[in-house]
Design an enzyme around this catalytic site. Sequence first.
Site, PDB file in Angstrom:
ATOM      1  N   LYS A 242       0.836  -1.202   0.000  1.00 35.07           N
ATOM      2  CA  LYS A 242       0.000   0.000   0.000  1.00 35.07           C
ATOM      3  C   LYS A 242       0.872   1.253   0.000  1.00 35.07           C
ATOM      4  CE  LYS A 242      -3.707  -0.581   2.444  1.00 35.07           C
ATOM      5  NZ  LYS A 242      -4.299  -0.868   3.757  1.00 35.07           N
TER       6      LYS A 242
ATOM      7  N   ARG B 262      -3.273   3.255   8.463  1.00 33.62           N
ATOM      8  CA  ARG B 262      -3.593   2.076   7.654  1.00 33.62           C
ATOM      9  C   ARG B 262      -2.461   1.072   7.651  1.00 33.62           C
ATOM     10  NH1 ARG B 262      -4.773   4.435   1.812  1.00 33.62           N
ATOM     11  NH2 ARG B 262      -6.030   2.523   1.666  1.00 33.62           N
TER      12      ARG B 262
ATOM     13  N   GLY C 282      -8.089  -7.098   4.326  1.00 29.55           N
ATOM     14  CA  GLY C 282      -8.983  -7.206   5.474  1.00 29.55           C
ATOM     15  C   GLY C 282      -8.405  -7.941   6.670  1.00 29.55           C
TER      16      GLY C 282
ATOM     17  N   MET D 181      -5.622  -7.155   8.504  1.00 32.22           N
ATOM     18  CA  MET D 181      -5.143  -6.298   9.584  1.00 32.22           C
ATOM     19  C   MET D 181      -6.028  -5.062   9.654  1.00 32.22           C
ATOM     20  SD  MET D 181      -1.142  -6.863   9.096  1.00 32.22           S
ATOM     21  CE  MET D 181      -1.357  -6.505   7.391  1.00 32.22           C
TER      22      MET D 181
ATOM     23  N   ARG E  93      -3.590  -1.827  -6.275  1.00 32.56           N
ATOM     24  CA  ARG E  93      -2.779  -3.042  -6.132  1.00 32.56           C
ATOM     25  C   ARG E  93      -3.145  -3.980  -7.269  1.00 32.56           C
ATOM     26  NH1 ARG E  93      -5.842  -4.548  -0.646  1.00 32.56           N
ATOM     27  NH2 ARG E  93      -7.907  -4.717  -1.513  1.00 32.56           N
TER      28      ARG E  93
ATOM     29  N   HIS F 157      -8.378 -27.624   9.938  1.00 30.47           N
ATOM     30  CA  HIS F 157      -7.369 -28.585   9.480  1.00 30.47           C
ATOM     31  C   HIS F 157      -7.805 -29.240   8.168  1.00 30.47           C
ATOM     32  CE1 HIS F 157      -5.484 -32.618   9.354  1.00 30.47           C
ATOM     33  NE2 HIS F 157      -4.414 -31.927   9.691  1.00 30.47           N
TER      34      HIS F 157
ATOM     35  N   SER G  63      14.120 -43.583 -13.513  1.00 27.59           N
ATOM     36  CA  SER G  63      12.964 -42.784 -13.114  1.00 27.59           C
ATOM     37  C   SER G  63      12.991 -42.678 -11.597  1.00 27.59           C
ATOM     38  CB  SER G  63      11.673 -43.455 -13.587  1.00 27.59           C
ATOM     39  OG  SER G  63      10.568 -42.736 -13.114  1.00 27.59           O
TER      40      SER G  63
ATOM     41  N   CYS H  56       8.924 -39.659 -11.365  1.00 24.30           N
ATOM     42  CA  CYS H  56       7.504 -39.979 -11.247  1.00 24.30           C
ATOM     43  C   CYS H  56       7.157 -39.852  -9.772  1.00 24.30           C
ATOM     44  CB  CYS H  56       7.212 -41.369 -11.785  1.00 24.30           C
ATOM     45  SG  CYS H  56       8.120 -42.671 -10.969  1.00 24.30           S
TER      46      CYS H  56
ATOM     47  N   TYR I 294      12.207 -35.699 -18.284  1.00 21.60           N
ATOM     48  CA  TYR I 294      10.766 -35.497 -18.133  1.00 21.60           C
ATOM     49  C   TYR I 294      10.344 -35.535 -16.668  1.00 21.60           C
ATOM     50  CZ  TYR I 294      10.409 -40.584 -17.458  1.00 21.60           C
ATOM     51  OH  TYR I 294      10.550 -41.858 -16.983  1.00 21.60           O
TER      52      TYR I 294
END
Length: 887
Positions: free
Chosen positions: A24, A94, A103, A105, A338, A454, A777, A845, A865
Site C-alpha cells: 500500500k 492504515r 482485510g 489487519m 494493487r 485442518h 525414473s 515420477c 521429463y
Amino acid sequence: MMNWVYSFTDAAAANLGKEQLGGKGHSLALMTQGGLPVPPGFTITTDACHVFHDNQRALSEQMIAEIETAVAELEAKMEKRFGDTVSPLLVSVRSGAPISMPGMMDTILNLGLNEDTVEALARQTGNSRFAYDSYRRFIQMFGDVVQGIPHYKFEQNIENVKADAGVQEDQKLDAGHWQMVVQRHLALVERETGKPFPQDPKEQLLSAIEAVFDSWNNQRAIVYRKVNKIPDELGTAVNVQSMVFGNLGDDSATGVAFTRNPSTGENGLYGEYLVNAQGEDVVAGIRTPKSIQELAREMPEAYNEFVGVCNHLEGFYKDVQDIEFTIEQGKLFLLQTRNAKRTAAAAIKIAVDMVNDGVIDRETALTRVDIEHLSALLHPRLDPDAQVTVLGSGLPASPGAVSGQIVFNADDAEALAKLGKKILLVRTETTPEDIHGILAAQGILTSRGGMTSHAAVVARGMGKPCVCGCDSLYINPSDKTCTLGNHVFNEGDTLSIDGSTGRVILGEVQHIEPKISDEFTQLLEWAEEVKRLEVRANADNPADAARAAGFGAVGIGLCRTEHMFMAPERVPVVQSMILSRDTSARKEALNKLLPMQQEDFYGILKAMDGYPVTIRLLDPPLHEFLPNLETLIARQTELKVRLEYNPDNADLRQHLTETNEMLATVRSLNEVNPMLGHRGCRLGMTFPEVYEMQVRAIYQAAADLVKDGYHPVPEVMIPLAGHVAELRRMRKLVEDTAREVQAERGSSVPVVVGTMIEVPRAALTADEMAQEAEFFSFGTNDLTQTTFGYSRDDAEGKFLQTYLNDKVLQDNPFEVLDRDGVGRLIKIATSEGRKAKPQLKVGICGEHGGEQHSIAFCHEQNLTYVSCSPFRVPLARLAAAQAAIRA
Ligand code: ADP
Ligand code: MG
Ligand code: MG
C-alpha cells in the site's frame, strides 16, 4: 535523515520497494510521485515493525521523533493542525504488508477527532451530521482496534438510538442522533477501559500505530499467512494519510473498482460505489452499492477522470488493478491501487489478452499465472443439469466435486481405498492423525470447522474437494452412522460433495470433465515454446491415459500394475497365485491372470499410441493382496466355536481348513517393516514367474497392437532396485521373455528396460546401474522415505505436522522435493548415470512430478521429463515453462 518514516513525496521512498513500505505504502508513493491525486501522508516502514516487536512492542524514541516531524510536515502541507479548533488535521492509520492480505489487519479512519475538533469539523464543513458521523466511526474503530472493545457493543448503541428514533436505516439518522451515538460510544469506552476516550490526537496516533503493528499478529492474519504461505517475518508497514471524505453529502462517494472483471477477466471497468459513504461501507454491505457505470451518469467529470486514471495505472503496472477511490464534493482522490486478486479463469484470460494487446510479452504472461490456483479449473465438476437431492450444505472449503462411499475414520478409509473404492471421509473435524485417511479419500466432509480448519487447509493443499462445517450433519462414530436432514446413512453408503458450493448431495452425481478454455490452450502453446522438460502422466488405466493425452502428456511415466490385481473378480486368482505351494501351481494361477493383464496393457498402450508408456512391474508386498491378520484370526475363532456346536458340519470344517491355510500364509508373509521388506524387484528375484507373466502380457499386447495398426512404445521399469546385480538379473528376465514372445509372434517392438531409483544405494551407484538401464525414473516418494528414513504414513500421522509448525522443516518433503538431501541424490544419480551412458533418459515420477518447486528443480538438473497425475499435466507444463523462464 529519516530511518523509519518516509513521506509519499520522498523520492527515496519509491526506491525502497514493497519489502519496506508495504504494498500500500509503495503504491501511494508511486501514485503521488506520478502526479495522481492522492491525499498526502507518510509511511512507517516494516523495519520499524520488526524493531517494535523485538523491543517488547514499543516504539523507539527515534521513531516517535520521526513520526512527530512527519506530522509537522503534513500539518504544514495541509494547512491543518492536529487538535486545531478551526482547521483540524484528520488522518487515517492504515496497515499495509509487503504482500497484500485484504482485510486481515486493521485500519483506523478520522483520527484526530475529539470533543473540540468535531465541533470545528462541523463548522468548517457546515455539516454537523457529517462531523458526528465521522467521530462515532473513529471511536468505533479506535475502540475495536486499539482498545479491544467488541464491535457488536458499538453496533448495539447505534441500534438503540435507531430504535428510539423509530428509524430503520443509518441514512435516516440526523446530526442530533449521531451526537447521541457519540455520547453512548464515549460512555461505553469509559466503562470498558476505566478511562475516558483519549482526546490528544498525538496520543491517539501513537496508540493507533502500535495497534496496527500489533495486528500483524492477530489470529486471522496468522491463519491467512499460514494458508497462503506468507512468511511470518515480513511484518507490516503503517501508512498515515490525511483524510478525504466520501461522506460529505450527495456530491461525495467512495468506491472500489477493478480495471478488468476479476472473476471472468473481461476487459472493462468493474466496480461499485456508494454516495455519501466512507471507507469500508461499500464492502460492509450496509447499503447496496451502485455499479461503477452508474457513476458516469451521476458524476460524469469525476468518472471520466477516474477512467483515465485506471487506464494509466493498468498501463503503468502492466497488470489489472484493484483501486480504492473517494470523491469528496466532486473531486476524485485515490487511496490505493494493487494488482487485483482474480479467479484462475480470469488470470488466464487477462494474461493472454494482455499479450494480444501488446502490453506484456509471452514469457511475462506465463509467469503471471499461479500454478496451484489453476488446479481448480482442472477438477471435474458436478453436472449443472443433473437432478440432485441436496441434503445439506457447509462451507466450500476446497473446490472440485466427488461422489464416494462414506467412511467415518481414517483407518477404514485407508483400508477401503486399498481395495480400489472411492471414499468420502466423513468426520466431525479432522486432526493430523487423520492424514492417511485424507490421503486415501477422494474428498472430505466435516460437520464442524471453518475455511481454515485442518480439513480445509489440508484438502486445499492436496487439491481434494472438501466441504467443512456442515451443521446439519450428525455423526455417530461408534456405530458408524450419520444423519443428514432426515436421512440416516451407514458406512459404505454413497454421498456426493461439491467443494465449490458447499453442497452435500444424496447418492452418486454425474460429473462433467473440465474443459480447457481457448485462452488456456493458447497459454499452454506458449509454454511449449519455452519449456525444456517433457511432461508425462502417471496412469494405470486406459481412461486416465486418454485423459492425460488430452491434456498434452507425451507419454506415461508411471503405470503401476498392482491396481490391476485389485479388481474384485481378480482378487481370488491373485490370492490363489500367492497361496500356491509350488512353482507349477503358481504358474497355473498366473496363466489365468495373463490375459487380464494383457487386456489392461493393450488399452493403455493404445490410449497413448506412439508415446512411451513406462510400465512398472509388480511392486507392493504380496500380503497386501490377502485379508489382514486380525480379520483372519477373528474368523478362525468364530469358526472353531461354531464347529464345537456342529462338529459334523463339513462345510464349516472345510472353511476352517481354508482359513487356517490363509492364516498360515499371511503369518509367513507378515513383515516387521513392510516398507523395507519383501517388495519391488525383490519379488521378481524370488518369484520370477510373476514378472515373466507381466512382461509376456506387455509384449503380447504390443504385438497385437502392431497387428491392429498401432504404434506401442512400452518401457519396462524395475522397481526398488538397489544393486546392479538385481537389475542385471531382472533385465535379463525381461529381455529373455520379450524375445520369446517376439519369436512366437514374429513381432519386433523394441525392448526397453529401465529402473526406478528409489533407494540411496541405487543413486550412489548410478554409474553401474546405468550400464543395465535405458532410463532412470526417480520414485521420489520412496526415495524421500528411504533418504529421510521416514515412513510416510507414520511421519504424516505422527510427527511431521509438529516439525512443520516448529519450522524444523520448511515444507513437507513428500509434497515439495527436498533439494538438499533427496535432491542431492537425484543430482548425483543423473550426472553419474549420464557419464556412464550419455543418452540415458532420466525422469521423475511420483507426486513431486506435478509440484511446481520440484519441477523447477528437475529443470535445473536437466532431467528429461516429469510425470504427474493426469489432471496436473497442464499445470506441470506451465510450471516447466515458468522454471525455464526463471532459470
Ligand atoms: P484494507 O487494507 O483493509 O483495504 P485500507 O487501509 O485500505 O484497509 O482502508 C480501509 C478503507 O478506508 C478503504 O476503503 C480506504 O479507501 C479507506 N481509507 C483509508 N484511508 C483513507 C483516507 N485517508 N481518506 C479516506 N478514506 C480512507
Ligand atoms: Mg484497502
Ligand atoms: Mg516405490
